[in-house]
Design an enzyme around this catalytic site. Structure first.
Site, PDB file in Angstrom:
ATOM      1  CG  HIS A   1      -3.593  -3.519   3.329  1.00  0.00           C
ATOM      2  ND1 HIS A   1      -2.539  -3.087   4.108  1.00  0.00           N
ATOM      3  CD2 HIS A   1      -4.223  -2.397   2.888  1.00  0.00           C
ATOM      4  CE1 HIS A   1      -2.533  -1.763   4.140  1.00  0.00           C
ATOM      5  NE2 HIS A   1      -3.541  -1.326   3.412  1.00  0.00           N
TER       6      HIS A   1
ATOM      7  CB  CYS B   1      -0.967  -0.038   1.191  1.00  0.00           C
ATOM      8  SG  CYS B   1      -2.357   1.109   1.013  1.00  0.00           S
TER       9      CYS B   1
ATOM     10  CD  GLU C   1      -1.209  -6.092   5.563  1.00  0.00           C
ATOM     11  OE1 GLU C   1      -1.236  -4.891   5.851  1.00  0.00           O
ATOM     12  OE2 GLU C   1      -0.950  -6.516   4.419  1.00  0.00           O
TER      13      GLU C   1
END
Length: 511
Positions: free
Chosen positions: A169, A79, A171
């Site tokens: 993202h 990002c 994660e």
């Protein structure tokens, strides 16, 4: 030497999730604040640049030069990190015409090592207001979405190692194959050997403690919880009889906990001294209402007592503590431009007058990792499955002034709640549960008499690491029974409520 991935934190709320996902791949991930210089050695196999609340176009945005790092190891930008890479290398980042937030479908080619074994149409999570509108030279787009032409890219330059950027993202939970993408970066790009295991951690930690302690003695702050018990056992394995544990009854423990914990430590084989300091804590907390002030008072008095106990033992040079990563993250803005949420009594160092050095073997572990380490070193499940309990104890579960009378009231109510969870088979389904005594009284009716008594709030959450948590959806009939038992058996409480707030926006504890 254990391999590691450095995660440069620019203040993203998701940075800790990156570290957790990296560790799930048996690679040690260490968060490093973007405000401090980054150095690498042979143990560092790669760098991940996190997201950020900043725009790369903000005048105050953090912009460390990652190119020196990329000359040595592969770099992955997530990002903000991806946008920083693009802008630094000569590309352009601008405001999106519409905010790019939420689920998106990733489209990519099959021959990219970063996206190996990722589905042709994989769901990812976007969360940014800026977008890359022009890539630098020598950049290649490796993934797109319907709305974002540059969802992932790589930069090729003989002077640099592999450089990748993701505008989504990987994660977070909503990126369904995000773990695979991160694993590809670790395995295919950084060539990590996945040597970070519980057994390896235990071996290296014991070795480090032995080197640190030498012939000195250690005094250990114990609470009866998972963190301090695992930390104490690790130090005990390294220092043996040179460790002296101290368990303080601050008058803010759960009902009968002081005796129960001392008995359990004796069974484990730890050398522990119990200190009754209830009256000292009650006196120090008299008239104090502010929660942060209560935490500071409790933490300060803990240190005073440890200093007194250390003075009774010749040759003590170290203080052991069960500090874990969420404590550090929430207490001190060490990881980029993030805000301090609350102070933890076992974080932030010791006063200069206390001539003891800290040993915190769990400082960079999450709670679930601590339990894995505990299992590795043979601690019984009865200890490892205990719910987290705050260092300041019931002092921050009594909203307003703390008194001995209120503590007794809360202890009795909380004992009913926790025992009910165990008897109903719900205890292990919950990450943390506790009772809060509210500083309000309400009218009730018992028999034919009017009552005006306190309100108790029940709190139970589910989580994996304490960084985020959802309220536990306990059965209505269970809550009804617990409420009825507390009101009938604890004189002074005539109303029970259940907290259905998640973290964020709330915290797990009320204070």
């Amino acid at each position: 030497m254990t391999e590691k991935i450095l995660i440069i934190d620019f203040g993203s709320q998701y940075t800790q999730l990156i570290a957790r996902k990296v560790r799930e791949c048996n690679v040690y991930g260490e968060i490093h604040p973007c405000t401090k210089p980054v150095t690498t050695d042979d143990s560092v196999k790669g760098i991940i640049l996190s997201g950020s609340p900043f725009s790369v176009n903000d005048s105050q945005a953090p912009k460390p030069d990652f190119r020196m790092l990329a000359e040595k190891v592969p770099v992955l930008g997530v990002c903000y990190g991806a946008q920083l890479i693009a802008q630094t290398l000569g590309g352009e980042v601008a405001k999106s015409r519409h905010r790019e937030y939420g689920r998106a479908i990733l489209k990519h080619s099959d021959n990219e090592p970063l996206l190996e074994a990722v589905s042709a149409k994989s769901q990812v999570w976007m969360s940014h207001a800026d977008t890359i509108v022009r890539l630098p030279e020598n950049c290649q787009i490796v993934a797109t979405t319907d709305d974002i032409p540059v969802a992932a890219f790589k930069y090729s330059d003989k002077a640099l190692k592999a450089v990748y950027g993701l505008q989504f993202h990987p994660e977070v939970y909503h990126s369904t194959e995000g773990l695979q993408i991160l694993k590809n970066f670790l395995m295919n790009i950084c060539h990590c050997t996945q040597d970070w295991t519980p057994a390896a951690f235990v071996h290296e930690t014991i070795k480090n403690i032995q080197e640190q302690v030498g012939d000195s003695r250690v005094i250990m702050a114990l609470s009866g919880g998972v963190d301090s018990t695992v930390a104490a056992t690790l130090i005990h394995k390294a220092a043996g009889k040179k460790l002296r544990g101290v368990f303080v009854d601050n008058g803010l423990l759960r009902k009968d906990e002081f005796k129960q914990v001392l008995d359990a430590y004796q069974h484990i084989g730890l050398n522990v001294t119990g200190v009754d300091a209830k009256d000292r804590f009650y006196t120090a907390l008299k008239g104090v209402i502010n929660p942060e002030q209560k935490r500071k008072i409790i933490g300060g008095l803990f240190i005073d007592i440890f200093q007194e106990e250390a003075g009774k033992i010749p040759g003590v040079s170290f203080l052991g503590q069960g500090t874990i990563y969420p404590d550090v993250i929430e207490s001190v803005s060490v990881n980029g431009p993030s805000a301090t949420i609350k102070s933890h009594h076992n974080v932030g160092g010791l006063p200069e007058k206390m001539h003891l050095k800290l040993i915190e073997p769990l400082r960079f572990l999450f709670k679930d990792e601590v339990r894995k380490i505990g299992k590795e070193i043979g601690i019984e499940d009865s200890f490892l499955q205990r719910h987290p309990f705050p260092g300041p104890g019931l002092g921050i579960r009594i909203l307003g002034e703390v008194t001995a009378e209120k503590v007794t009231l809360l202890q009795n109510a909380d004992a009913i709640y926790i025992q009910s969870l165990k008897e109903s088979g719900l205890y292990n389904d919950v990450w943390q549960a506790g009772t809060i005594l509210l500083p309000v009284q309400s009218v009730g009716v018992m028999g034919d008499e009017r009552t005006y008594e306190y309100t108790a709030a029940l709190r139970a959450v589910t989580s994996t690491d304490g960084m985020t948590a959802d309220w536990a959806h306990l059965p209505y009939d269970f809550l009804a029974k617990v409420s009825n038992d507390i009101i009938n058996k604890v004189e002074g409480i005539n109303r029970v409520v259940y907290d259905i707030s998640s973290k964020p926006p709330a915290t797990i504890e009320w204070e």
